[in-house]
Write an enzyme that holds these catalytic residues in place. Sequence first.
Site, mmCIF file in Angstrom:
data_model
loop_
_atom_site.group_PDB
_atom_site.id
_atom_site.type_symbol
_atom_site.label_atom_id
_atom_site.label_comp_id
_atom_site.label_asym_id
_atom_site.label_seq_id
_atom_site.Cartn_x
_atom_site.Cartn_y
_atom_site.Cartn_z
ATOM 1 N N GLU A 44 5.813 -2.903 0.472
ATOM 2 C CA GLU A 44 4.932 -2.581 -0.647
ATOM 3 C C GLU A 44 5.456 -1.312 -1.302
ATOM 4 O O GLU A 44 5.528 -0.263 -0.661
ATOM 5 C CB GLU A 44 3.502 -2.325 -0.168
ATOM 6 C CG GLU A 44 2.692 -3.551 0.137
ATOM 7 C CD GLU A 44 1.264 -3.182 0.530
ATOM 8 O OE1 GLU A 44 0.787 -2.092 0.149
ATOM 9 O OE2 GLU A 44 0.632 -3.976 1.227
ATOM 10 N N ASP A 55 -7.147 5.521 -2.516
ATOM 11 C CA ASP A 55 -6.230 6.160 -1.573
ATOM 12 C C ASP A 55 -6.750 7.490 -1.053
ATOM 13 O O ASP A 55 -7.389 8.261 -1.769
ATOM 14 C CB ASP A 55 -4.864 6.365 -2.236
ATOM 15 C CG ASP A 55 -4.168 5.044 -2.497
ATOM 16 O OD1 ASP A 55 -4.048 4.266 -1.540
ATOM 17 O OD2 ASP A 55 -3.770 4.784 -3.642
#
Length: 255
Positions: A44, A55
């Site tokens: 990724e 995040d």
Amino acid sequence: MSRISDAFQKRKSLIAYITVGYPDIETTLRLVPLLEENGVDIIELGIPFSDPLADGVTIQNASYQALQNGVTPEVCLSVAALLKEKISIPMVFMGYYNPIYNYGLTKFCQKCATAGVSGFIIPDLPPGEAQDIDFAAREAGLDIIFLLAPTSTDERIKLVAAKSRGFIYLVSHSGVTGATANLPADLSSFVNRVRKTARQPLAVGFGISTPEQAQNIAKFSDGIIVGSRILQLVQTDPSLEKVATFIRQLRQSLD
């Protein structure tokens, strides 16, 4: 079958997330082949964004530094094109919708295909609002991977099972990414709930930071996703030897 879903056929899939351009482009170009060599099945590539809502602090800081280095979606595409010549495992972009939308959905998907990217994950784009980019992705032969969380309704699970290609990204807990010592005790029941509806491979991410956690999750999932711990090790050891050791340990725990 796509290159992404094919990566789940022979063994439990080890998926590694890194932020493109953290701490610099040169490190990204060294790190990705090293990840493959030590047992990663899917990469990724994180497209840095100024407001990464999903995040935690590790990836936020990595995104900030990459942006300071001038990393844009265009730069990420160029990096992917270089990596295509160095690795044989599939690459997936992970990025927020705003920069991709501003770049142009059709243009982005076409350039992904040219650069050797097999699909992408957009954590802030609900599947019910993804028609435009889904069409562009299909036209370019790309998978679009959607996320589910333990709080997802049965209706959302059905929608993602109908829309997601490659695999389904299962978020281990509500909240943001980041290495954590403890994962939810009821994680297996969440995965099994999704499996009753979905036919795609199921990969679990958010919070996995040890081989022991990976081994436990692999008992009931098809793969694991690790990101924050990799970035932490990159920060503390620019030689990348600690990353290589960590990935080997994860691979051994899954096999």
